[in-house]
Enzyme design. Structure first.
Site, PDB file in Angstrom:
ATOM      1  N   MET A 273     -14.646  46.871 -13.060  1.00  0.00           N
ATOM      2  CA  MET A 273     -13.227  46.526 -13.101  1.00  0.00           C
ATOM      3  C   MET A 273     -12.485  47.175 -11.939  1.00  0.00           C
ATOM      4  O   MET A 273     -12.619  48.368 -11.698  1.00  0.00           O
ATOM      5  CB  MET A 273     -12.651  46.974 -14.462  1.00  0.00           C
ATOM      6  CG  MET A 273     -11.192  46.638 -14.644  1.00  0.00           C
ATOM      7  SD  MET A 273     -10.913  44.847 -14.571  1.00  0.00           S
ATOM      8  CE  MET A 273      -9.294  44.807 -13.833  1.00  0.00           C
ATOM      9  N   ASN A 275      -9.482  48.209 -11.229  1.00  0.00           N
ATOM     10  CA  ASN A 275      -8.250  48.974 -11.400  1.00  0.00           C
ATOM     11  C   ASN A 275      -7.848  49.675 -10.099  1.00  0.00           C
ATOM     12  O   ASN A 275      -8.675  50.301  -9.455  1.00  0.00           O
ATOM     13  CB  ASN A 275      -8.437  50.038 -12.477  1.00  0.00           C
ATOM     14  CG  ASN A 275      -9.166  49.508 -13.680  1.00  0.00           C
ATOM     15  OD1 ASN A 275      -8.722  48.570 -14.308  1.00  0.00           O
ATOM     16  ND2 ASN A 275     -10.321  50.088 -13.984  1.00  0.00           N
ATOM     17  N   GLU A 308     -15.595  44.701  -6.274  1.00  0.00           N
ATOM     18  CA  GLU A 308     -14.437  45.448  -6.782  1.00  0.00           C
ATOM     19  C   GLU A 308     -13.605  45.988  -5.623  1.00  0.00           C
ATOM     20  O   GLU A 308     -12.377  45.985  -5.683  1.00  0.00           O
ATOM     21  CB  GLU A 308     -14.871  46.581  -7.720  1.00  0.00           C
ATOM     22  CG  GLU A 308     -15.767  46.148  -8.886  1.00  0.00           C
ATOM     23  CD  GLU A 308     -15.282  44.944  -9.671  1.00  0.00           C
ATOM     24  OE1 GLU A 308     -14.057  44.747  -9.778  1.00  0.00           O
ATOM     25  OE2 GLU A 308     -16.130  44.173 -10.172  1.00  0.00           O
TER      26      GLU A 308
END
Ligand code: TRP
Ligand code: ZN
Length: 878
Positions: A273, A275, A308
């Site tokens: 992920m 983030n 990512e």
């Protein structure tokens, strides 16, 4: 306060793209305080809301059923009970002021969170997963990607059990709180939507490095893992630095914070992920050492680290307006990670790998009951739309734009996209418009790739007029759910002309297209369209769909001899491979339908031995040229699936190749023995790939058992070890059970390796596999709580083991249905990802068809089924 709990059990309403409305409030900033305790967490959120002009004074916040609301304040005063309504999923506040600070205090129970979204516990550490709608399980908030704000985060926790406290952005103050507790603050200067929020708190070891960007910003790089994994982070760190350099070089994009943190956790619903400044990764895509990871695992680490990282621009700096636009960030970022991996490894082999994945996973999705466009128009549960269509077909759509407008215009289009939308929440339409404006091309018809589902079929036929070669292309696309009639697509078809002596022929084209580096890219826009190549030498063979320039099923009129010619002569590696595969498939499909036996034709053997003797080609590509089409790929070429016959026909041909070329196979196998032990250089990887393909044939020879066992025993790396173990797992070798047990005993402490142990058994073609797989769910190392473990056993079995999943007695289907129900009690997102194989009943005959539908029905009968699973099971039955 009115509590409308009954709403919790009502099934979710369908969300539609056409109903999109811009948010009524903007948020200037949010201050979050996390007070983490061993068995609960308290979250205080203070956000500055500002009403947009013309918006009503009602504020709707998203929330979830698993948290308690402890306090609700506006500008420091409690909101009176009659001014808000709370249901399980929504908190509505009436008549709020134009500008105010909203204070919300919630209490969460991370230890009980087995859904792995929101705030949860993994391996003794707190971590979060907020995409797509996890933030609403942390606090009440407008949890939608078009509400961007600045985050200030303070984390308070026990100093001993949580020495590491991380969130997004740059680090701020930290200090001691007394009482054995401490705090850390983080500020993210870049406004972001809530799905990019992240927090990690726990006891983690760290590998540190740094990177200096092109403009001289020094970035602190950290990879956090549990102590015993610290020796397996080097490759991820190198991959991160390579990604950062690549994005600067290829797209002129630099990193924009002082730190880049990556945390690896073992319980994770997906791969990783993005983030902001704090990526959270599945350990599977961080940890790699030669002893524990295969070459393919290393490649996946590099690809996912890149993916990512690239999201920092395509996803974070420019995010999505709503979740229908998911492919705006995912398709584009997959395209970017594919290009990165191509530049780091072998472009030709990477393309084959990507096409194989697309065909094996996306084509079936596009042909079945769960088919949906790259930009879907409606959904019930957004988590169900993180699909191979949105990701992989989405990447093909970007790749086609790249082919149509050319690399320079594409780069200009990217620049324009960032110039226009940096800091915004954008749409797929915005992206296409930037590409159009930068190139001058008309992409109006091309946009159908975003809105129409289904894999188009292209038929290519040849005719000759004098010395002119005319190639006529016809396109069609079958109906898909909700879309009966399809309009013709605009697709770039890259083709070449291979002259009788093997050289490239360049001929004048009459028709819409242009020559570029020896290939001609033609624009197919009509249902039926011809392209005339002038004055083509006799005996020229067209090489169609070079590089797999469009995600279509191609039907051509090349003879076996012409395929054999292209398999050897074409300059395009994709068409060489494809022609070889076509040749093998044609024969195998015929064998299956006629239940034929006997010897394969001489031409097939010639092509096979030709590839075996090819010293001029990259050994990794030779390995692919020597590999027979997989059982799933063969199944797709048939009207109705005959799993056992496909399996037998393929084994028989492999055996015939092994028998006919045994000496050459063994010689080549011996010659590829690594000279000086293990290396991870490209050349060494390519040799391993080829050697392990050859081992498949050797295993079928009289000394097969001995050679395979020796390979297993002598392996000094996981690639070779798994190649041998997988053959042993398929086999009836005497050593089988002993070897599997030894492997387990050796690696029982390493979860990722034990995942391989489960997967290799789930993939076994042996007739006892269904019952073995069922038995393995009772094994001490099996758990329903860990998604990697579930996938390694259950998804591997149901998605990759065609012949055993489709066991005629329906046992495979019933097993999967039971598993879906079991997993759904703990983790609906992961349970839903198990459903798709049961939806393929349209491809099989009775009694299988009936058994599959029965299995789906049995899931639907369960009370308290999640929205995630219900949506997919209902669609699968439709
Ligand atoms: N955005 C992530 C990626 O592709 C996907 C992702 C990670 C995700 N975790 C998730 C999607 C949980 C849905 C639910 O890089
Ligand atoms: Zn992504």
């Amino acid at each position: 306060m009115v509590d409308v709990r009954s709403a919790a059990s009502a099934p979710k309403q369908e969300i539609r793209l056409e109903d999109y409305e811009a948010p009524a409030f903007t948020i200037e900033s949010i201050n979050l305080i996390f007070r983490l305790h061993d068995d609960y967490a308290e979250v205080e959120a203070r956000s500055l809301f500002r009403m947009k002009k013309g918006a009503g004074s009602e504020l709707r916040l998203d929330g979830g059923p698993y948290m308690d609301l402890l306090a609700l304040e506006i500008d420091g005063s409690p909101v009176p009970d009659d001014q808000f309504v709370k249901s399980a999923e929504v908190l509505q506040l009436r008549s709020v002021p134009e500008k105010f600070e909203l204070g919300v205090v919630t209490r969460l129970r991370p230890r009980e969170n087995t859904r792995l979204e929101g705030l949860y516990f993994s391996g003794g550490n707190f971590c979060t997963q907020c995409e797509a709608e996890g933030f609403r399980h942390i606090t009440y908030f407008p949890d939608r990607p078009d509400v961007l704000t600045r985050y200030h985060v303070r984390i308070e926790a026990d100093t001993k059990s949580c020495p590491v406290l991380l969130s997004n952005g740059n680090p701020g103050q930290k200090g001691d709180l007394g009482d054995g507790r401490h705090f850390a603050e983080w500020n993210d200067p870049h406004p972001k939507p809530s799905y990019l929020f992240a927090l990690v708190a726990g006891n983690l070891a760290c590998q540190n490095d740094s990177y200096t960007t092109a403009s001289g910003r020094q970035v602190d790089l950290n990879i956090y893992v549990s102590e015993q994994d610290l020796d397996k982070c080097d490759y991820a760190m190198q991959s991160l630095k390579r990604s950062m350099a690549w994005d600067e070089e290829v797209f002129g994009l630099e990193y924009d914070l002082d730190v880049y943190n990556i945390v690896a956790v073992s319980d994770f619903n997906m791969g990783a992920m993005e983030n902001k400044g704090l990526n959270i990764f599945n350990t599977k895509y961080v940890l790699a050492s030669p002893e524990t990871a295969t070459d393919a695992d290393f490649d996946h680490v590099e690809g996912v680290i890149g993916h990512e990282y690239f999201h920092n621009w395509t996803g974070n700096r420019v995010t999505c307006r709503d979740w229908f636009q998911l492919s705006l960030k995912e398709g584009l970022t997959v395209f970017r990670d594919q290009e990165f991996s191509s530049d780091m490894t072998s472009r030709a082999v990477k393309r084959l790998d990507d096409v194989r994945v697309l065909r094996m996973l996306q084509f079936p999705e596009d042909a079945g009951p769960l088919a949906h466009p790259v930009r879907p128009e409606k959904y019930i549960e957004i988590n169900n739309f993180y699909t191979t269509t949105v990701y992989n077909k989405g990447a093909e759509v970007i790749r086609m734009m790249h082919s149509i407008i050319g690399p320079e215009a594409f780069r200009k289009g990217m620049d324009l996209y960032f110039e226009r939308h940096d800091g915004q929440a954008a749409t797929c339409e915005d992206f296409a418009a930037a590409m159009e404006d930068a190139s001058g091309a008309d992409l109006k018809q091309f946009r159908l790739w975003y809105s129409q589902a289904g894999t188009p079929k292209v038929t290519a036929r040849r005719s000759h007029e004098g010395r002119d070669l005319i190639i006529t292309l016809e396109q069609s696309c079958a109906p898909s759910p909700g879309q009966g009639v399809k309009l013709p697509y605009h697709m770039p078809i890259r083709l070449g002309l291979v002259g009788p002596n093997g050289g490239e022929v360049t001929a004048d084209l009459e028709g819409d297209g242009k020559w570029e580096d020896g290939s001609c890219i033609v624009n197919l826009r009509e249902t039926h369209q011809s392209f005339r190549f002038k004055n083509v030498p006799e005996g020229t063979v067209p090489s169609i769909l070079r590089g797999f320039s469009a995600p279509v099923v191609l039907d051509h009129d090349l003879s076996d001899d012409e395929l054999a010619f292209l398999a050897v002569q074409d300059s395009d590696p994709f068409v060489r491979w494809e022609s070889t595969q076509d040749l093998y498939s044609r024969y195998l499909v015929k064998q299956v339908s006629e239940d034929g036996e006997g010897h394969p034709p001489e031409l097939l053997l010639q092509v096979f031995t030709g590839h075996l003797a090819d010293k001029a080609t990259d050994p990794a590509l030779v390995a692919e040229l020597l590999t027979l089409p997989g059982e799933i790929a063969l199944g797709q070429k048939m009207e109705s699936l005959a799993p056992e016959r496909i399996h037998t026909a393929r084994e028989t041909l492999a055996k015939a190749f092994a028998d006919a070329s045994s000496e050459n196979i063994i010689d080549l196998y011996q010659s590829l023995k690594a000279a000086q032990g293990y290396s991870h250089e490209q050349g060494a990887k390519a040799n391993r790939r080829l050697r392990n393909v050859l081992l498949n044939y050797i295993a079928l020879m009289p000394d097969g058992e001995e050679t395979t066992q020796r390979r297993y025993a002598e392996a000094d790396n996981m690639t070779d070890c798994m190649a041998a173990l997988s053959l042993i797992s398929h086999s009836n070798f005497d050593c089988r059970d002993k070897v599997l047990q030894e492997f387990y005993d050796k690696w029982r402490q390493n979860d990722l390796v034990i995942d391989k142990w489960f997967a290799v058994q789930a993939q076994s073609k042996r007739s006892d596999t269904v019952s073995k797989v069922r038995e393995l769910t009772q094994h001490e190392a099996f758990t329903f709580k860990n998604p990697n473990r579930l996938r390694s056993l259950i998804s591997t079995f149901s998605m990759l083991n065609q012949v055993r999943f489709h066991e005629k007695n329906g046992e495979g289907y019933r097993f999967l249905a039971e598993m879906i129900v079991r997993v759904d009690e703990l983790n609906p997102q992961t349970a839903a990802r198990l459903v798709a194989p049961l939806g393929r009943w349209g491809r099989v005959d009775e009694p299988r068809k009936g058994f599959m539908k029965d299995a789906l029905m049995s899931v639907l009968k369960v009370s308290n089924l999640s929205d995630d699973v219900r949506e997919l099971v209902e669609k699968s039955l439709a």
